[in-house]
Design a protein around this motif. Structure first.
Motif, short mmCIF file in Angstrom:
data_model
loop_
_atom_site.label_atom_id
_atom_site.label_comp_id
_atom_site.label_asym_id
_atom_site.label_seq_id
_atom_site.Cartn_x
_atom_site.Cartn_y
_atom_site.Cartn_z
N HIS A 141 0.85 -1.19 0.00
CA HIS A 141 0.00 0.00 0.00
C HIS A 141 0.89 1.25 0.00
O HIS A 141 2.11 1.14 0.06
N THR A 163 -8.75 -4.33 4.08
CA THR A 163 -9.22 -3.03 4.54
C THR A 163 -8.12 -2.40 5.37
O THR A 163 -7.54 -3.04 6.25
N HIS A 164 -7.79 -1.15 5.06
CA HIS A 164 -6.74 -0.43 5.77
C HIS A 164 -7.13 1.04 5.80
O HIS A 164 -8.14 1.43 5.21
N SER A 165 -6.33 1.87 6.41
CA SER A 165 -6.64 3.29 6.50
C SER A 165 -6.26 4.06 5.24
O SER A 165 -6.35 5.29 5.22
N ILE A 166 -5.86 3.36 4.20
CA ILE A 166 -5.60 3.95 2.89
C ILE A 166 -6.27 3.04 1.86
O ILE A 166 -6.23 1.82 1.99
N HIS A 176 1.31 3.98 2.07
CA HIS A 176 1.81 4.76 3.21
C HIS A 176 3.32 4.90 3.15
O HIS A 176 4.03 4.01 2.67
#
Length: 157
Positions: free
Chosen positions: A79, A146-149, A81
């Motif tokens: 991802h 599912t992640h914060s990005i 980040h």
């Protein structure tokens, strides 16, 4: 433990080597090898603590990759980040093959590479959940998580 005698071949050994990111926030990077195939997963950075005056960023230690002698066959990004892509400009010299990531991850990476004057050319390869790629002796499947990005993936190697 299995021992081999003279003339017998030894089966490849799976190696999973964390190069950063364990027990800390940042510098996420791992090497996975099987036989002659080496893949790097993520190449992040960590922002320094206040006591590290004059240090802008901290990247994983590439010593393991340097000592291997051969470059990694691919870099796989989970991802976008910074703690997963921030060190890519500094680690590309250790990777010979493609850089896999989801479209958003690669878009964020392109900006970072531009800042460092690096043209990745056609090495950036967009992947999507449920796709698989073969890298040498390894098969990598990309799984939606599912992640914060948005556009984050997990790997089944």
């Amino acid at each position: 433990m299995t021992f081999t005698g003279p003339g017998e071949s030894r089966a490849p050994t799976l190696e999973v080597i964390p190069l950063g990111g364990l027990g800390e926030f940042g510098m996420n990077m791992m090497a996975v090898s099987w036989g002659e195939t080496l893949v790097v997963v993520d190449a992040g950075l960590m922002f320094p603590d206040p006591e590290l005056l004059g240090v802008d960023r901290v990247i994983p230690d590439p010593t393991f990759l340097e000592q291997r002698g051969a470059k990694a066959s691919a870099l796989v990004l989970t991802h976008g980040h910074e703690d997963h892509i921030g060190g890519v400009p500094h680690m590309l010299r250790y990777v010979d093959g493609p850089i896999y990531g989801t479209p958003l991850t690669l878009a964020l990476l392109r900006g970072k590479l531009d800042e460092h004057g690096i043209d990745a050319g056609d090495r950036l390869v967009a992947v999507h959940p449920r796709e698989t790629v073969a890298v040498g002796d390894l098969t990598i499947e990309f799984l939606r998580v599912t992640h914060s990005i948005p556009d984050a993936i997990a790997l089944a190697i």
